[in-house]
Design a protein around this motif. Structure first.
Motif, PDB file in Angstrom:
ATOM      1  N   SER A 190       0.826  -1.181   0.153  1.00 32.47           N
ATOM      2  CA  SER A 190      -0.152   0.167   0.048  1.00 32.47           C
ATOM      3  C   SER A 190       0.958   1.210   0.159  1.00 32.47           C
ATOM      4  O   SER A 190       0.674   2.080  -0.592  1.00 32.47           O
ATOM      5  N   SER A 193       2.155   1.544  -3.437  1.00 23.29           N
ATOM      6  CA  SER A 193       1.158   2.184  -4.199  1.00 23.29           C
ATOM      7  C   SER A 193       0.871   3.544  -4.129  1.00 23.29           C
ATOM      8  O   SER A 193       0.594   4.243  -5.195  1.00 23.29           O
ATOM      9  N   ARG A 196       3.118   6.210  -6.072  1.00 18.87           N
ATOM     10  CA  ARG A 196       2.960   6.340  -7.682  1.00 18.87           C
ATOM     11  C   ARG A 196       4.015   6.415  -8.370  1.00 18.87           C
ATOM     12  O   ARG A 196       4.521   6.919  -9.375  1.00 18.87           O
ATOM     13  N   GLN A 203       1.346  -0.555 -11.468  1.00 18.74           N
ATOM     14  CA  GLN A 203       0.492   0.160 -10.480  1.00 18.74           C
ATOM     15  C   GLN A 203      -0.774  -0.967 -10.336  1.00 18.74           C
ATOM     16  O   GLN A 203      -1.095  -1.069  -9.205  1.00 18.74           O
ATOM     17  N   GLU A 207      -1.990  -3.133  -7.378  1.00 13.25           N
ATOM     18  CA  GLU A 207      -3.311  -2.953  -6.360  1.00 13.25           C
ATOM     19  C   GLU A 207      -4.238  -4.333  -6.617  1.00 13.25           C
ATOM     20  O   GLU A 207      -5.011  -4.681  -5.754  1.00 13.25           O
ATOM     21  N   GLU A 208      -3.974  -5.182  -7.628  1.00 13.06           N
ATOM     22  CA  GLU A 208      -4.684  -6.246  -7.655  1.00 13.06           C
ATOM     23  C   GLU A 208      -4.052  -7.141  -6.728  1.00 13.06           C
ATOM     24  O   GLU A 208      -5.058  -7.909  -6.176  1.00 13.06           O
ATOM     25  N   ILE A 210      -2.722  -6.347  -3.727  1.00 19.63           N
ATOM     26  CA  ILE A 210      -3.290  -6.040  -2.466  1.00 19.63           C
ATOM     27  C   ILE A 210      -5.011  -6.536  -2.326  1.00 19.63           C
ATOM     28  O   ILE A 210      -5.207  -6.984  -1.014  1.00 19.63           O
TER      29      ILE A 210
END
Length: 215
Positions: A190, A193, A196, A203, A207-208, A210
């Motif tokens: 996190s 992420s 950035r 990215q 996120e996938e 997480i």
């Protein structure tokens, strides 16, 4: 079980470790053997056997001392000793590995991983987790892994991208698959992420991962 730094066995083991740090291996081993001879209860025997296993050139003797340490730990049956079991199992696994018995080694490395939830936070716990993960890999077992994250880490290593590696690698290598370790990995991902600093494709993958871990 309370740790007493004034305990005779504990003090002898500490003296042995100091001698070992100074390269005085024979003196260290003599201190550890004195500790064993002075032990009068199961806790002292666990402590002394653990240290007597060190520096043993004969892998069979090394294994026996480590098995003795586990035997006396099992005899105590106190919750306060749970944090010692990952180290005990890790040492036995390495003893079996040194003897070429990879099946038994894997069994004990897995037991170490299963008990990693009892390790303290910080450097000592992280060091043991890394050792357990390495042991599992060497014996053909899989510690916690994520194929997508493996691919990302390989890409970051290839292009020497230190920022994502510095944020994620430690939490990933020390992850035993426990809820606490998964949460630490989610936190690390996190943070990454939020920076950035990755391409849109990477990215999205982070996120996938997480979302998968949190699910």
């Amino acid at each position: 079980m309370n740790f007493d730094p004034e305990n005779k066995v504990v003090k002898l083991c500490a003296q042995g470790m100091q001698a070992e740090a100074e390269g005085k291996i024979d003196e260290a081993n003599a201190c550890f053997k004195q500790a064993w001879d002075a032990a009068t209860n199961d806790f002292e025997r666990v402590t002394a056997a653990h240290y007597c296993a060190r520096n043993q050139p004969n892998p069979l003797i090394n294994l026996q001392w480590n098995l003795d340490a586990l035997k006396y730990a099992d005899a105590i049956k106190e919750d306060s000793l749970k944090g010692h079991y990952p180290s005990l199992y890790l040492n036995i696994g390495k003893s079996y590995e040194n003897l070429g018995d990879f099946a038994s080694a894997g069994t004990y490395y897995q037991l170490a991983a299963d008990n990693a939830i009892y390790l303290p936070e910080g450097g000592y716990g992280n060091m043991l987790k890394a050792g357990i993960a390495d042991g599992l890999k060497r014996t053909g077992l899989k510690p916690f892994s994520n194929a997508v994250l493996d691919g990302l880490i390989s890409a970051w290593c290839e292009r020497k991208d230190l920022r994502p590696l510095s944020l994620v690698l430690s939490a990933y290598l020390q992850c035993m698959g426990t809820e606490s370790d998964i949460n630490k990995l989610i936190t690390a991902l996190s943070y990454l992420s939020a920076t950035r600093c990755l391409s849109a494709e990477e990215q999205g993958k982070v996120e996938e991962i997480i979302a998968e871990l949190a699910g």
